[in-house]
Scaffold this motif. Structure first.
Motif, PDB file in Angstrom:
ATOM      1  N   VAL A 373       0.780  -1.256   0.007  1.00 54.43           N
ATOM      2  CA  VAL A 373      -0.158  -0.096  -0.173  1.00 54.43           C
ATOM      3  C   VAL A 373       0.917   1.341  -0.068  1.00 54.43           C
ATOM      4  CG1 VAL A 373      -1.785  -1.142   1.172  1.00 54.43           C
ATOM      5  CG2 VAL A 373      -0.242   0.249   2.518  1.00 54.43           C
ATOM      6  N   GLY A 374       2.250   1.321  -0.105  1.00 52.85           N
ATOM      7  CA  GLY A 374       2.968   2.317   0.108  1.00 52.85           C
ATOM      8  C   GLY A 374       3.190   2.539   1.327  1.00 52.85           C
ATOM      9  N   ILE A 375       4.097   3.610   1.643  1.00 52.12           N
ATOM     10  CA  ILE A 375       4.263   4.055   3.053  1.00 52.12           C
ATOM     11  C   ILE A 375       3.179   4.800   3.678  1.00 52.12           C
ATOM     12  CG2 ILE A 375       6.018   5.450   4.597  1.00 52.12           C
ATOM     13  CD1 ILE A 375       7.946   5.367   2.245  1.00 52.12           C
ATOM     14  N   ALA A 376       2.350   3.770   4.196  1.00 50.67           N
ATOM     15  CA  ALA A 376       0.910   4.040   4.809  1.00 50.67           C
ATOM     16  C   ALA A 376       0.565   3.198   5.577  1.00 50.67           C
ATOM     17  CB  ALA A 376       0.082   4.144   3.572  1.00 50.67           C
ATOM     18  N   GLU A 377       1.112   3.206   6.938  1.00 50.02           N
ATOM     19  CA  GLU A 377       0.817   2.089   7.860  1.00 50.02           C
ATOM     20  C   GLU A 377      -0.445   2.405   8.443  1.00 50.02           C
ATOM     21  OE1 GLU A 377       5.179   2.923   7.951  1.00 50.02           O
ATOM     22  OE2 GLU A 377       3.657   4.305   7.836  1.00 50.02           O
ATOM     23  N   GLN A 378      -0.937   3.625   8.612  1.00 57.29           N
ATOM     24  CA  GLN A 378      -2.316   3.764   9.101  1.00 57.29           C
ATOM     25  C   GLN A 378      -3.583   2.929   8.138  1.00 57.29           C
ATOM     26  OE1 GLN A 378      -1.755   8.124   9.485  1.00 57.29           O
ATOM     27  NE2 GLN A 378      -2.428   7.775  11.806  1.00 57.29           N
ATOM     28  N   HIS A 379      -3.387   3.194   6.827  1.00 57.59           N
ATOM     29  CA  HIS A 379      -4.036   3.025   5.996  1.00 57.59           C
ATOM     30  C   HIS A 379      -4.066   1.409   5.954  1.00 57.59           C
ATOM     31  CE1 HIS A 379      -6.144   1.960   2.085  1.00 57.59           C
ATOM     32  NE2 HIS A 379      -4.824   1.618   1.519  1.00 57.59           N
ATOM     33  N   ALA A 380      -2.810   0.881   6.178  1.00 62.06           N
ATOM     34  CA  ALA A 380      -2.603  -0.845   6.008  1.00 62.06           C
ATOM     35  C   ALA A 380      -3.366  -1.494   7.281  1.00 62.06           C
ATOM     36  CB  ALA A 380      -1.155  -0.966   6.135  1.00 62.06           C
ATOM     37  N   VAL A 381      -3.347  -0.768   8.267  1.00 56.77           N
ATOM     38  CA  VAL A 381      -4.202  -1.450   9.366  1.00 56.77           C
ATOM     39  C   VAL A 381      -5.581  -1.160   8.996  1.00 56.77           C
ATOM     40  CG1 VAL A 381      -4.849  -1.196  11.764  1.00 56.77           C
ATOM     41  CG2 VAL A 381      -2.383  -1.289  11.128  1.00 56.77           C
ATOM     42  N   THR A 382      -6.266  -0.087   8.782  1.00 57.83           N
ATOM     43  CA  THR A 382      -7.644   0.005   8.680  1.00 57.83           C
ATOM     44  C   THR A 382      -7.990  -0.824   7.237  1.00 57.83           C
ATOM     45  OG1 THR A 382      -7.671   2.077   9.568  1.00 57.83           O
ATOM     46  CG2 THR A 382      -9.461   1.706   8.309  1.00 57.83           C
ATOM     47  N   LEU A 383      -7.250  -0.719   6.090  1.00 60.72           N
ATOM     48  CA  LEU A 383      -7.559  -1.538   5.240  1.00 60.72           C
ATOM     49  C   LEU A 383      -7.829  -3.062   5.648  1.00 60.72           C
ATOM     50  CD1 LEU A 383      -7.818  -1.631   1.894  1.00 60.72           C
ATOM     51  CD2 LEU A 383      -5.171  -2.353   1.983  1.00 60.72           C
ATOM     52  N   SER A 384      -6.877  -3.317   6.408  1.00 63.25           N
ATOM     53  CA  SER A 384      -6.828  -4.818   6.765  1.00 63.25           C
ATOM     54  C   SER A 384      -8.432  -5.066   7.611  1.00 63.25           C
ATOM     55  CB  SER A 384      -5.804  -5.061   7.712  1.00 63.25           C
ATOM     56  OG  SER A 384      -4.557  -5.059   6.938  1.00 63.25           O
ATOM     57  N   ALA A 385      -8.642  -4.118   8.381  1.00 60.93           N
ATOM     58  CA  ALA A 385      -9.735  -4.242   8.959  1.00 60.93           C
ATOM     59  C   ALA A 385     -11.018  -4.188   8.259  1.00 60.93           C
ATOM     60  CB  ALA A 385      -9.987  -2.769   9.924  1.00 60.93           C
ATOM     61  N   ARG A 405       3.096   4.051  14.250  1.00 59.99           N
ATOM     62  CA  ARG A 405       2.362   5.162  13.619  1.00 59.99           C
ATOM     63  C   ARG A 405       0.830   4.621  13.430  1.00 59.99           C
ATOM     64  NH1 ARG A 405       5.764   7.474   8.632  1.00 59.99           N
ATOM     65  NH2 ARG A 405       7.216   8.623   9.976  1.00 59.99           N
ATOM     66  N   ALA A 406       0.281   3.581  13.600  1.00 65.29           N
ATOM     67  CA  ALA A 406      -0.970   2.957  13.254  1.00 65.29           C
ATOM     68  C   ALA A 406      -1.519   2.640  14.528  1.00 65.29           C
ATOM     69  CB  ALA A 406      -0.992   1.946  12.314  1.00 65.29           C
ATOM     70  N   TYR A 407      -1.037   3.200  15.724  1.00 58.97           N
ATOM     71  CA  TYR A 407      -1.731   2.688  17.009  1.00 58.97           C
ATOM     72  C   TYR A 407      -2.994   3.065  17.169  1.00 58.97           C
ATOM     73  CZ  TYR A 407      -1.760   1.471  21.925  1.00 58.97           C
ATOM     74  OH  TYR A 407      -1.932   0.842  23.105  1.00 58.97           O
ATOM     75  N   ASP A 408      -3.463   4.023  16.733  1.00 61.88           N
ATOM     76  CA  ASP A 408      -4.820   4.581  16.739  1.00 61.88           C
ATOM     77  C   ASP A 408      -5.946   3.436  16.147  1.00 61.88           C
ATOM     78  OD1 ASP A 408      -6.860   6.685  17.606  1.00 61.88           O
ATOM     79  OD2 ASP A 408      -7.184   6.433  15.167  1.00 61.88           O
ATOM     80  N   MET A 409      -5.438   3.157  14.782  1.00 61.76           N
ATOM     81  CA  MET A 409      -6.086   2.266  14.012  1.00 61.76           C
ATOM     82  C   MET A 409      -6.151   0.782  14.564  1.00 61.76           C
ATOM     83  SD  MET A 409      -5.118   4.905  12.352  1.00 61.76           S
ATOM     84  CE  MET A 409      -5.783   6.167  11.729  1.00 61.76           C
ATOM     85  N   VAL A 410      -5.040   0.549  15.234  1.00 63.41           N
ATOM     86  CA  VAL A 410      -4.935  -0.796  15.993  1.00 63.41           C
ATOM     87  C   VAL A 410      -6.324  -0.824  17.052  1.00 63.41           C
ATOM     88  CG1 VAL A 410      -3.943  -2.487  17.393  1.00 63.41           C
ATOM     89  CG2 VAL A 410      -2.793  -1.437  15.565  1.00 63.41           C
ATOM     90  N   ILE A 411      -6.279   0.215  17.667  1.00 55.98           N
ATOM     91  CA  ILE A 411      -7.355   0.237  18.742  1.00 55.98           C
ATOM     92  C   ILE A 411      -8.719   0.572  18.342  1.00 55.98           C
ATOM     93  CG2 ILE A 411      -8.095   1.556  20.923  1.00 55.98           C
ATOM     94  CD1 ILE A 411      -5.045   2.305  21.449  1.00 55.98           C
ATOM     95  N   HIS A 412      -8.940   1.662  17.524  1.00 55.35           N
ATOM     96  CA  HIS A 412     -10.217   1.944  17.036  1.00 55.35           C
ATOM     97  C   HIS A 412     -10.874   1.108  16.070  1.00 55.35           C
ATOM     98  CE1 HIS A 412     -10.741   5.997  18.945  1.00 55.35           C
ATOM     99  NE2 HIS A 412      -9.857   5.501  19.346  1.00 55.35           N
TER     100      HIS A 412
END
Length: 644
Positions: A373-385, A405-412
């Motif tokens: 997904v490119g340098i986009a850890e937050q997107h990677a997590v929410t995309l996976s969700a 960098r994607a901790y908020d997405m991991v939780i929410h």
């Protein structure tokens, strides 16, 4: 360590002030010598390679025109900052780059006044430079320049767009230099790459742009003339190109693209831009690995090739006399394919690290089921969700340090919704030469406090395969973390049959007496080695591979607490809030009071060095475990003697 000789001009440059003494006609020779010095150093001592070769001319031009360090220069990531370090007083110690006790491989504020901002993670430069520019504006330092150099790969993250959106309305004196080489570590992906290609190849616009640039250079810069010139430029651009307005739509004046390897053009352009106030973006085209043919042809391989023969290009690799264990990342890469061949619901996601995490194997074999997904850890997590809501079993592979960098997405987006995303955290623990920005020190601590989360770590390759197998089973319906270190495992014959592991179930490696060693992950191997040393002294510790930091194996912990008065916990993560803390919490909650020593990454920033050097420094290698066991037992013997 071998110091590398510099060329005749470069050897006389200890600071940018020395560079400024040269005539412009000498700058190409400086570039040639600087590029050769980088090749010579990296071929002998290792390090990042292609990125710094690609910005040699830009580096020289920036330090020639800008008044660094008063003018502030922020490099994105820092892979490209070797030339910057060499020109700013670190040439004579550059052979210590990334070595234990030597200079950092990245810009670092406490290393040099010329390093305006510490940059180990991608995509931070524009935000940092804008913060500096706003501060200078507030303090009335209107002539001070603030420059962010960012690659097109780093621009795929969200943070640069947030920064550009703000920069365009800030009216602050910031220059963003977009170093466009169509690469990060692996080839860039996404719409931005296509957009940059479009504006770069618009020949009509490029010619008109150059003509307008020359006209602007002749105009006196009163407010009226500047406004007229800006409108003329925008009108022409709108007529010939539909896709060159993104940056200007965000309020940035756009200049370029220009050849990033033309030193005289760069000097001329930067000199002109220095006189134009407000937010600006200069787009330069470069070649990663420029000046070393092999690095130009295979830019991924030569991102950080290790040591090599600079004449033949042969990369030095250790020749194994006997079969060696694979890297954990390769075990992941091959195992996910095995699993995916049997389970059609499995998908793989990585944020710009297909080579580093070995998802490239799946991308080659199953291109429709593995996504960069490119340098986009937050997107990677929410995309996976999002995929998980549709019943897919997603292996989201992110380096431990980058997961922060994607901790908020991991939780929410994952934990609150109890979605069974499988987080494979590569590079857990100390990673070595890349240093503190890349150490995976904190994931056990920040993951185990999240409800619905399973946090696990394999002691070896077979355990990694078993955990991956367990995580993708239909009945595993919770978020699942599998963390593992950089580098080799311990099993040359690693393709073992995969078995389900009961979640939260550890295992006893050996019974013992007097003292127990509780481990999680790869450091369990250090404990086994330590036990072999201690056995020669008649000391037999119990060894327990706990496997899970959450949920803990409470039955096993009850057994340990009831049979051992002294406990050592060992982990390759921070001891603050980590696995050892979890054990202490269990003991307190159940009214046990054994003597406990926690070994792991201490509560301070650990610098760079080889992993084995850092394990020793932190005190949780085999020798550190042996020393701790001896100390605890000797203290117990002394206490008993005094009691008598």
């Amino acid at each position: 360590m071998q110091e590398i000789a510099a060329g005749p001009l470069l050897s006389q440059i200890d600071t940018p002030a020395d560079l400024k003494k040269l005539n412009k006609s000498q700058l190409q020779q400086v570039c040639n010598e600087l590029r050769q010095f980088i090749i010579d150093c990296v071929s002998v001592h290792g390090g990042h390679f292609g990125a710094s070769l690609g910005v040699v001319e830009l580096t020289v031009a920036l330090h020639y025109i800008m008044n660094t360090p008063d003018d502030q220069l922020v490099w994105d990531v820092g892979h490209q900052a070797y030339g910057h370090k060499i020109l700013t007083g670190r040439r004579k110690v550059f052979h210590t780059n990334r070595k234990y006790g030597g200079i950092s491989g990245f810009p670092k504020r406490d290393e040099s006044d010329y390093d305006a901002f510490g940059v180990g993670h991608s995509s931070t430069s524009i935000s940092a430079a804008l913060g500096m520019a706003i501060a200078s504006k507030y303090k009335g330092e209107h002539q001070r320049q603030h420059v962010a150099v960012i690659g097109d790969g780093a621009m795929t993250a969200g943070l640069p767009f947030e920064a550009l959106n703000h920069a365009g309305v800030s009216n602050s004196n910031i220059l963003v230099i977009l170093n466009d080489n169509n690469m990060s570590i692996d080839p860039n992906v996404g719409a931005l790459k296509e957009y940059l290609t479009d504006i770069t190849t618009s020949h009509t616009w490029n010619k008109l742009r150059d003509d307008v640039w020359k006209l602007l250079g002749k105009l006196p810069y009163g407010d009226l003339q500047r406004e007229m010139a800006s409108k003329m430029e925008a009108s022409l651009k709108g007529m010939v190109s539909k896709s060159s307005n993104l940056f200007e739509a965000l309020g940035m004046r756009y200049f370029g693209p220009i050849d990033g390897h033309n030193i005289l053009k760069l000097v001329e352009t930067l000199k002109d831009l220095k006189e134009i106030p407000g937010p600006k973006l200069l787009h330069i085209k470069t070649v990663k690995g420029k000046g070393y043919e092999l690095a130009e042809k295979d830019q991924t391989l030569w991102h950080a090739p290790g040591t090599f023969d600079k004449i033949t290009g042969k990369i030095n690799k250790k020749v194994a006399v006997v079969p060696e264990p694979p890297k954990y990342q390769d075990v992941f890469g091959h195992t996910i394919i095995e699993l995916a061949e049997k389970n059609p619901l499995i998908m793989g996601i990585t944020p710009a690290m297909p080579s580093g995490c070995s998802l490239k194997f799946m991308m080659d074999k199953m291109p429709d089921r593995a996504i960069d997904v490119g340098i986009a850890e937050q997107h990677a997590v929410t995309l996976s969700a999002g995929m998980a809501t549709q019943g897919l079993k997603v292996f989201c592979n992110i380096y431990s340090s980058f997961m922060q960098r994607a901790y908020d997405m991991v939780i929410h987006d994952v934990a609150i919704q109890k979605l069974p995303v499988i987080f494979c955290l590569d590079r857990a623990g100390v990673v070595g030469d890349d240093g503190p920005t890349h150490h995976g020190a904190y994931d056990i601590a920040f993951m185990r406090c999240v409800p619905n989360m399973v946090v696990s770590a394999p002691m070896n390759e077979a355990e990694l395969r078993n955990l991956m197998y367990t995580a993708q089973l239909p009945e595993t319906d919770v978020p699942f973390v599998i963390r593992y270190p950089r580098g080799q495992g311990v099993m040359p014959e690693w393709r073992t049959p995969m078995e389900k592991i009961e979640i939260g179930k550890g295992r006893k490696i050996q019974d013992g007496h007097d003292i127990a060693i509780l481990t999680i992950g790869h450091p369990g191997n250090f404990a086994v080695k330590a036990a072999a040393t201690l056995a020669k002294e008649g000391i037999v510790p119990g060894i327990f591979d706990m496997r899970f930091a959450k949920p803990l194996d409470e039955a096993l912990l009850h057994e340990v607490a009831q049979n051992y008065k002294r406990i050592v916990t060992v982990e390759d993560g921070t001891i603050v809030g980590g696995f050892g803390s979890a054990v202490l919490e269990f003991m307190a909650a159940n009214n046990y009071a054994p003597e406990i020593k926690m070994l792991g990454i201490p509560d301070h920033i650990v610098e760079h060095g080889k992993p084995e050097e850092l394990h020793r420094e932190c005190g949780y290698d085999a020798e550190g475990i042996v020393a701790t066991v001896r100390e605890m037992l000797n203290s117990a013997i002394l206490a008993e003697a005094l009691a008598k």
